[in-house]
Design a protein around this motif. Sequence first.
Motif, mmCIF file in Angstrom:
data_model
loop_
_atom_site.group_PDB
_atom_site.id
_atom_site.type_symbol
_atom_site.label_atom_id
_atom_site.label_comp_id
_atom_site.label_asym_id
_atom_site.label_seq_id
_atom_site.Cartn_x
_atom_site.Cartn_y
_atom_site.Cartn_z
ATOM 1 N N GLU A 197 35.015 71.452 -14.580
ATOM 2 C CA GLU A 197 35.023 72.646 -13.799
ATOM 3 C C GLU A 197 35.420 73.845 -14.755
ATOM 4 N N SER A 198 36.423 73.253 -15.380
ATOM 5 C CA SER A 198 37.268 74.282 -16.595
ATOM 6 C C SER A 198 37.583 73.756 -17.645
ATOM 7 N N PRO A 199 37.030 74.159 -19.077
ATOM 8 C CA PRO A 199 37.414 73.490 -20.198
ATOM 9 C C PRO A 199 39.013 73.821 -20.651
ATOM 10 N N ASN A 200 39.668 74.976 -19.743
ATOM 11 C CA ASN A 200 41.122 75.174 -20.130
ATOM 12 C C ASN A 200 41.969 74.476 -19.247
ATOM 13 N N CYS A 201 41.592 73.319 -18.676
ATOM 14 C CA CYS A 201 42.453 72.679 -17.636
ATOM 15 C C CYS A 201 43.379 71.871 -18.390
ATOM 16 N N LEU A 202 44.644 72.139 -18.000
ATOM 17 C CA LEU A 202 45.856 71.299 -18.845
ATOM 18 C C LEU A 202 46.368 70.285 -17.698
ATOM 19 N N VAL A 203 46.664 69.140 -17.972
ATOM 20 C CA VAL A 203 47.603 68.371 -17.204
ATOM 21 C C VAL A 203 48.807 68.309 -17.624
ATOM 22 N N ASP A 227 48.227 66.090 -20.804
ATOM 23 C CA ASP A 227 48.457 66.913 -22.080
ATOM 24 C C ASP A 227 49.893 67.245 -22.245
ATOM 25 N N ILE A 228 50.860 67.565 -21.314
ATOM 26 C CA ILE A 228 52.153 67.870 -21.595
ATOM 27 C C ILE A 228 53.108 67.424 -20.596
ATOM 28 N N TYR A 229 54.096 66.834 -21.151
ATOM 29 C CA TYR A 229 55.192 66.242 -20.122
ATOM 30 C C TYR A 229 56.653 66.399 -20.731
ATOM 31 N N ALA A 260 65.168 57.401 -32.550
ATOM 32 C CA ALA A 260 63.902 56.837 -32.216
ATOM 33 C C ALA A 260 63.361 57.785 -31.084
ATOM 34 N N LEU A 261 64.159 58.552 -30.103
ATOM 35 C CA LEU A 261 63.771 59.299 -29.268
ATOM 36 C C LEU A 261 63.797 60.563 -29.661
ATOM 37 N N ASP A 262 64.629 61.135 -30.396
ATOM 38 C CA ASP A 262 64.570 62.443 -30.978
ATOM 39 C C ASP A 262 63.539 62.823 -31.676
ATOM 40 N N LYS A 263 62.791 61.846 -32.511
ATOM 41 C CA LYS A 263 61.523 62.261 -33.328
ATOM 42 C C LYS A 263 60.217 62.372 -32.512
ATOM 43 N N LEU A 264 60.190 62.045 -31.110
ATOM 44 C CA LEU A 264 59.275 61.968 -30.053
ATOM 45 C C LEU A 264 59.429 63.380 -29.468
ATOM 46 N N ILE A 265 60.437 64.122 -29.270
ATOM 47 C CA ILE A 265 60.646 65.262 -28.566
ATOM 48 C C ILE A 265 60.416 66.462 -29.326
ATOM 49 N N LYS A 266 59.724 67.427 -28.862
ATOM 50 C CA LYS A 266 59.409 68.886 -29.385
ATOM 51 C C LYS A 266 60.144 69.702 -28.457
ATOM 52 N N PRO A 267 60.638 70.777 -28.862
ATOM 53 C CA PRO A 267 61.161 71.590 -28.015
ATOM 54 C C PRO A 267 60.135 72.616 -27.222
ATOM 55 N N TYR A 268 58.656 72.740 -27.794
ATOM 56 C CA TYR A 268 57.732 73.369 -27.154
ATOM 57 C C TYR A 268 56.817 73.039 -28.070
ATOM 58 N N VAL A 269 55.365 73.306 -27.234
ATOM 59 C CA VAL A 269 53.996 73.201 -27.865
ATOM 60 C C VAL A 269 53.150 74.497 -27.785
ATOM 61 N N ILE A 270 52.458 74.705 -28.483
ATOM 62 C CA ILE A 270 51.424 75.880 -28.530
ATOM 63 C C ILE A 270 50.274 75.602 -28.323
ATOM 64 N N ARG A 271 49.565 75.934 -27.506
ATOM 65 C CA ARG A 271 48.014 75.515 -27.122
ATOM 66 C C ARG A 271 47.272 76.954 -27.341
ATOM 67 N N THR A 272 46.097 77.063 -27.895
ATOM 68 C CA THR A 272 45.324 78.213 -27.713
ATOM 69 C C THR A 272 44.097 78.051 -26.557
ATOM 70 N N LEU A 273 44.292 78.958 -25.629
ATOM 71 C CA LEU A 273 43.535 78.891 -24.395
ATOM 72 C C LEU A 273 42.786 80.297 -24.165
ATOM 73 N N ARG A 281 47.206 82.431 -27.722
ATOM 74 C CA ARG A 281 48.047 81.162 -27.811
ATOM 75 C C ARG A 281 49.224 81.433 -26.738
ATOM 76 N N VAL A 282 49.351 80.237 -26.181
ATOM 77 C CA VAL A 282 50.311 79.957 -24.971
ATOM 78 C C VAL A 282 51.319 78.747 -25.343
ATOM 79 N N ALA A 283 52.811 79.065 -25.254
ATOM 80 C CA ALA A 283 53.622 78.176 -25.316
ATOM 81 C C ALA A 283 54.124 77.540 -24.238
#
Length: 202
Positions: free
Chosen positions: A11-17, A48-50, A87-100, A104-106
């Motif tokens: 229904e919506s191509p901009n749907c984020l989970v 998408d994001i957790y 091993a955990l530190d390298k997996l975590i990002k403070p934020y992500v930016i998506r273009t919707l 640009r949405v952080a």
Amino acid sequence: LGHLIRTLRKESPNCLVIDAGDMFQGTPIFTHYRGEAEVALLNLMGYDIYTIGNHEFDEGAINLASQLAKARFDIINCNLDARALPALDKLIKPYVIRTLQGQRVAFVGAITPDIESLAMRRDGVVLKRDSSEPDRDQAWLSPIKQTVAQLKEQGIDKIIMVTHCGLDNDRIIAAEVPEVDAIVGGHSHTRLASPVWVERSG
């Protein structure tokens, strides 16, 4: 849930989970597989994001790092210091930016300031605090404010927090960090029939 996600995406191509944490919990499946099944299911559903919740530490941070290494979704958190566990530190990002829709949405992640008393098996992972903050009750907010300020410097004016802080702390974030536009929150298990609005001055 996977069927619902697929339906909404049609229904919506901009749907984020987006997941606000505590995907690990004391079920028989978790007890046996220690989080492997949950991460695999989120991958299959196309999350998408957790952001990390306190129960993700139930089997320790070393186990958490092992399970999240298999994730195909972004893991965000700006107020955990995981340098003691690379091993955990390298997996975590403070934020992500998506273009919707061309914008640009952080998305910025954060965990409860009570994490150190709620999770005993953190394997050296601690909460970031600003020791220069004169108000100790406000020190946990500093990493969030600093991350949001970095995004503003990049010209990002649409910022969404993804938190595992609980509704009361989410209200504090909304009031104290006015650049934040919305919060997707977990932790307090609060059922919301409608969004909570926080009025701010300025």
